[in-house]
Design a protein around this motif. Structure first.
Motif, PDB file in Angstrom:
ATOM      1  N   ALA A 104      86.470 -88.146  13.611  1.00 54.56           N
ATOM      2  CA  ALA A 104      87.667 -87.218  13.481  1.00 54.56           C
ATOM      3  C   ALA A 104      88.404 -86.570  15.036  1.00 54.56           C
ATOM      4  CB  ALA A 104      87.164 -85.715  12.912  1.00 54.56           C
ATOM      5  N   THR A 105      87.539 -87.288  15.904  1.00 54.67           N
ATOM      6  CA  THR A 105      88.453 -87.034  16.814  1.00 54.67           C
ATOM      7  C   THR A 105      88.738 -88.166  18.026  1.00 54.67           C
ATOM      8  OG1 THR A 105      86.513 -87.245  17.963  1.00 54.67           O
ATOM      9  CG2 THR A 105      87.336 -85.026  17.144  1.00 54.67           C
ATOM     10  N   TYR A 106      88.157 -89.287  17.482  1.00 54.86           N
ATOM     11  CA  TYR A 106      88.244 -91.019  18.449  1.00 54.86           C
ATOM     12  C   TYR A 106      88.650 -91.331  17.290  1.00 54.86           C
ATOM     13  CZ  TYR A 106      83.639 -91.732  18.363  1.00 54.86           C
ATOM     14  OH  TYR A 106      82.036 -91.712  17.988  1.00 54.86           O
ATOM     15  N   TYR A 107      88.771 -92.712  18.745  1.00 54.92           N
ATOM     16  CA  TYR A 107      88.838 -94.594  18.068  1.00 54.92           C
ATOM     17  C   TYR A 107      88.211 -94.824  19.128  1.00 54.92           C
ATOM     18  CZ  TYR A 107      92.704 -93.342  15.180  1.00 54.92           C
ATOM     19  OH  TYR A 107      93.090 -93.015  13.777  1.00 54.92           O
ATOM     20  N   ARG A 108      87.248 -95.712  18.787  1.00 57.47           N
ATOM     21  CA  ARG A 108      86.316 -96.608  19.851  1.00 57.47           C
ATOM     22  C   ARG A 108      86.101 -98.460  19.837  1.00 57.47           C
ATOM     23  NH1 ARG A 108      80.315 -94.400  20.697  1.00 57.47           N
ATOM     24  NH2 ARG A 108      81.823 -92.305  21.561  1.00 57.47           N
ATOM     25  N   SER A 109      86.210 -98.695  21.409  1.00 53.43           N
ATOM     26  CA  SER A 109      86.629-100.269  20.480  1.00 53.43           C
ATOM     27  C   SER A 109      84.497-100.786  21.674  1.00 53.43           C
ATOM     28  CB  SER A 109      87.126-100.685  21.704  1.00 53.43           C
ATOM     29  OG  SER A 109      88.605-100.701  21.437  1.00 53.43           O
ATOM     30  N   MET A 110      84.689-101.616  20.138  1.00 48.77           N
ATOM     31  CA  MET A 110      82.678-102.397  20.689  1.00 48.77           C
ATOM     32  C   MET A 110      82.687-103.289  19.638  1.00 48.77           C
ATOM     33  SD  MET A 110      81.013-100.086  17.370  1.00 48.77           S
ATOM     34  CE  MET A 110      81.993 -99.133  18.175  1.00 48.77           C
TER      35      MET A 110
END
Length: 123
Positions: A104-110
């Motif tokens: 709901a609050t971020y995008y994260r690359s992994m």
């Protein structure tokens, strides 16, 4: 949580075929490159094949003409069709994916790895 789950390994005679599958699941916004790597006993993990999200393909010289990588973006799944298998293809095969997850609050690359699946080719 995003994860990769592999299937399709096993024991096959030289000259035979196997198909590996790897499905990504979880809160996925986008998957960039996907690929397969392998690690034989006593050896370093090595690249087998990769496919970008635009469909560009890359193969190790040792598998060109025998292995085919493909992906189904609708299913977040990558496949590896392995034909004309040789004893030297024996290894644990790992799926790899560059994933952008979301909340709901971020995008994260992994970068994710599957658990590995054993492929054994008998002579």
């Amino acid at each position: 949580q995003v994860q990769l789950v592999e299937s399709g390994g096993g024991l096959v005679q030289a000259g035979g075929s196997l198909r590996l599958s790897c499905a990504a699941s979880g809160s996925i916004f986008r998957i960039n490159a996907m690929g397969w790597y392998r690690q034989a006993p006593g050896k370093q993990r090595e690249l087998v094949a990769t496919v970008s999200n635009s469909g560009s393909l890359n193969y190790a010289d040792s598998v060109k003409g025998r292995f085919t990588i493909s992906r189904d973006n609708a299913k977040n799944t990558v496949y590896l069709q392995m034909n004309s298998l040789k004893p030297e293809d024996t290894a644990v095969y790992y799926c790899n994916a560059a994933v952008v997850s979301f909340s709901a609050t971020y995008y994260r690359s992994m970068e994710l790895w599957g658990q590995g699946t054993q492929v054994t080719v008998s002579s």
